[in-house]
Scaffold this active site. Sequence first.
Site, short mmCIF file in Angstrom:
data_model
loop_
_atom_site.label_atom_id
_atom_site.label_comp_id
_atom_site.label_asym_id
_atom_site.label_seq_id
_atom_site.Cartn_x
_atom_site.Cartn_y
_atom_site.Cartn_z
N GLU A 95 -0.65 -7.23 -2.80
CA GLU A 95 -0.49 -6.72 -4.17
C GLU A 95 -1.44 -7.44 -5.14
O GLU A 95 -1.97 -6.83 -6.06
CB GLU A 95 0.96 -6.87 -4.65
N GLU A 153 -5.95 0.57 0.23
CA GLU A 153 -4.91 -0.11 1.00
C GLU A 153 -5.51 -0.96 2.12
O GLU A 153 -5.03 -2.06 2.40
CB GLU A 153 -3.93 0.91 1.58
N ASP A 157 -5.03 -4.91 2.59
CA ASP A 157 -4.51 -5.52 3.83
C ASP A 157 -5.41 -6.66 4.30
O ASP A 157 -4.94 -7.77 4.57
CB ASP A 157 -4.42 -4.46 4.94
#
Length: 256
Positions: A95, A153, A157
């Site tokens: 995040e 994303e 990651d």
Amino acid sequence: MAEIRFYHLTARTFEQTRTWQRARAAWDRAAWEAMVYPNAAPGIAGARLTIPNGFPDPFSNAIIVTAASLEAPQFDAAAPLEVQYGSLGFLVGHELTHLLEAHEFDASGELHDAWTPQDLEAYNPRRACVIDQANRFVVFGTSHVDGAGTVDENVADLSGLGFAYAALVHDLGDRLHQAGNDGTTPAQRFFLAYAQNWCTAQTPEAAERYLRSDHHAPSRFRVDGPLANLPAFATAFGCRAGSKMVRPEADRCQLW
Ligand SMILES: [Zn+2]
């Protein structure tokens, strides 16, 4: 089931009342304003309780971690540090990366780009590396991951995992590679805990639908993708150059 529905209703009532009460009130930086996608529970408030997930909120320069992220099986307060870093630590790193990438907002949430054109020029090829890798992930048959559609994303990651590992190195130092009674080292348990985040059972139909509609890569590639880029993973498990999970240096993506 009835009990879960009751909790959802209670949470929704609470959330609705809270929203009404805040109408015309001054903005509160500590309030949870970011939307939690209600994709697996009835309503936003229900999702906050039942979906283990985190969300970036560039307006308050904060990340939100749902209460469910602090429950089993996602989180175990009694687990060793490296296991917590591989699960919750990774989620926080993931995040935080989304926030870093939302560089158009400054620290107080105003629209003011925190990056210079030179920063972007240096960063964009690194993002392109992640897009290119994901485009080559074959899921089944001729279906492959949409590199551009999942890049935010995939970047979060790879970067988040790196941040969490760096924090673990900072905390454990030399103990990182010392095997315990079960023969595994803390570094290995960190990566195992990370992989455990993505334990998934899916029908082929659901996998196909997911591939076409979700902006995350399928679980298998959320594990194999970042790990093969990290020299620390190869070191932890003693993987040799040329192994399937060790990308050659020229093909490796590094973001920061
Ligand atoms: Zn994300």
